[in-house]
Design a protein around this motif. Structure first.
Motif, mmCIF file in Angstrom:
data_model
loop_
_atom_site.group_PDB
_atom_site.id
_atom_site.type_symbol
_atom_site.label_atom_id
_atom_site.label_comp_id
_atom_site.label_asym_id
_atom_site.label_seq_id
_atom_site.Cartn_x
_atom_site.Cartn_y
_atom_site.Cartn_z
ATOM 1 N N ILE A 1 7.124 51.742 -7.216
ATOM 2 C CA ILE A 1 7.966 51.148 -7.959
ATOM 3 C C ILE A 1 7.521 49.347 -7.354
ATOM 4 O O ILE A 1 8.268 48.597 -7.641
ATOM 5 C CB ILE A 1 9.254 51.259 -8.109
ATOM 6 N N ALA A 2 6.489 49.309 -5.911
ATOM 7 C CA ALA A 2 6.921 48.357 -6.106
ATOM 8 C C ALA A 2 6.314 47.031 -6.359
ATOM 9 O O ALA A 2 5.211 47.197 -7.796
ATOM 10 C CB ALA A 2 5.566 48.060 -4.287
ATOM 11 N N ALA A 3 6.706 46.025 -6.623
ATOM 12 C CA ALA A 3 6.605 44.716 -6.597
ATOM 13 C C ALA A 3 6.648 43.267 -6.225
ATOM 14 O O ALA A 3 7.668 42.679 -5.831
ATOM 15 C CB ALA A 3 7.590 44.126 -8.124
ATOM 16 N N LYS A 4 5.414 42.988 -5.347
ATOM 17 C CA LYS A 4 5.405 42.130 -4.910
ATOM 18 C C LYS A 4 5.794 40.262 -5.711
ATOM 19 O O LYS A 4 5.218 40.197 -6.409
ATOM 20 C CB LYS A 4 3.683 41.543 -3.924
ATOM 21 N N LEU A 5 6.041 39.160 -5.063
ATOM 22 C CA LEU A 5 6.802 38.452 -4.669
ATOM 23 C C LEU A 5 5.096 37.470 -4.680
ATOM 24 O O LEU A 5 4.681 37.198 -4.403
ATOM 25 C CB LEU A 5 7.402 37.652 -3.827
ATOM 26 N N PRO A 6 5.233 36.601 -5.988
ATOM 27 C CA PRO A 6 3.824 35.469 -6.229
ATOM 28 C C PRO A 6 3.959 34.936 -5.512
ATOM 29 O O PRO A 6 4.826 33.889 -4.795
ATOM 30 C CB PRO A 6 4.435 35.413 -7.740
ATOM 31 N N GLU A 7 3.225 34.256 -5.158
ATOM 32 C CA GLU A 7 2.948 33.761 -3.696
ATOM 33 C C GLU A 7 2.974 31.835 -3.721
ATOM 34 O O GLU A 7 2.017 31.856 -5.642
ATOM 35 C CB GLU A 7 1.123 33.979 -3.788
ATOM 36 N N LYS A 8 3.663 31.075 -3.340
ATOM 37 C CA LYS A 8 3.555 29.876 -4.173
ATOM 38 C C LYS A 8 2.248 29.153 -3.671
ATOM 39 O O LYS A 8 0.986 29.592 -2.754
ATOM 40 C CB LYS A 8 4.302 29.217 -3.234
ATOM 41 N N ASN A 9 1.937 28.255 -4.782
ATOM 42 C CA ASN A 9 0.532 27.864 -4.630
ATOM 43 C C ASN A 9 0.101 26.407 -4.247
ATOM 44 O O ASN A 9 1.366 25.769 -4.329
ATOM 45 C CB ASN A 9 -0.232 27.951 -6.527
ATOM 46 N N LYS A 10 -0.019 26.662 -2.715
ATOM 47 C CA LYS A 10 0.224 25.462 -1.934
ATOM 48 C C LYS A 10 -0.636 24.295 -2.597
ATOM 49 O O LYS A 10 -0.383 22.801 -2.546
ATOM 50 C CB LYS A 10 -0.557 25.703 -0.586
ATOM 51 N N PHE A 11 -1.682 24.514 -3.639
ATOM 52 C CA PHE A 11 -2.512 23.032 -3.928
ATOM 53 C C PHE A 11 -2.010 22.199 -4.802
ATOM 54 O O PHE A 11 -2.153 21.087 -4.568
ATOM 55 C CB PHE A 11 -3.941 24.141 -3.935
ATOM 56 N N LEU A 12 -1.157 23.460 -5.375
ATOM 57 C CA LEU A 12 -0.586 22.396 -6.334
ATOM 58 C C LEU A 12 0.173 21.558 -6.354
ATOM 59 O O LEU A 12 0.748 20.987 -6.958
ATOM 60 C CB LEU A 12 0.027 23.637 -7.689
#
Length: 115
Positions: free
Chosen positions: A62-73
């Motif tokens: 049931i794992a659901a990782k948090l989306p990674e922040k896009n540092k470039f944007l």
């Protein structure tokens, strides 16, 4: 995910599967693993699991990782704000003005050819 949300996930599993017993050790292990996961994503995956599987899920099921922040944007947004601020204050620099000195020196022959 907060500890309260982790406990809610475990209670949800225990309510759906009679043989899934909650213990202090199980709560600690699951909370530790779930703390870096997205609550809504885990709950969605859990509901899908409950609807299709007769055995309780593992954490990986049931794992659901948090989306990674896009540092470039984020950096791009900051840069655009700096440029807008500079232009608003009367600074009309060109693209070339923002290049580092070593890059300018490297491409100086090409720059002079264009003029």
């Amino acid at each position: 995910m907060t500890e309260e949300q982790s406990l809610e996930i475990l209670e949800h599993i225990a309510a759906a599967y009679d043989h899934f017993k909650l213990s202090e050790k199980r709560v600690n292990v699951w909370s530790e693993q779930l703390k870096n996961m997205d609550f809504k994503g885990v709950l969605h995956n859990l509901n899908k699991h409950i609807g299709t599987k007769k055995f309780p899920p593992t954490i990986a099921d049931i794992a659901a990782k948090l989306p990674e922040k896009n540092k470039f944007l984020e950096e791009q947004k900051d840069w655009r704000q700096e440029v807008q601020h500079a232009r608003a204050s009367g600074n009309q620099k060109t693209f070339m003005d923002y290049l580092s000195p070593d890059i300018k020196a490297k491409y100086q022959p090409l720059i002079q050819e264009e003029k």
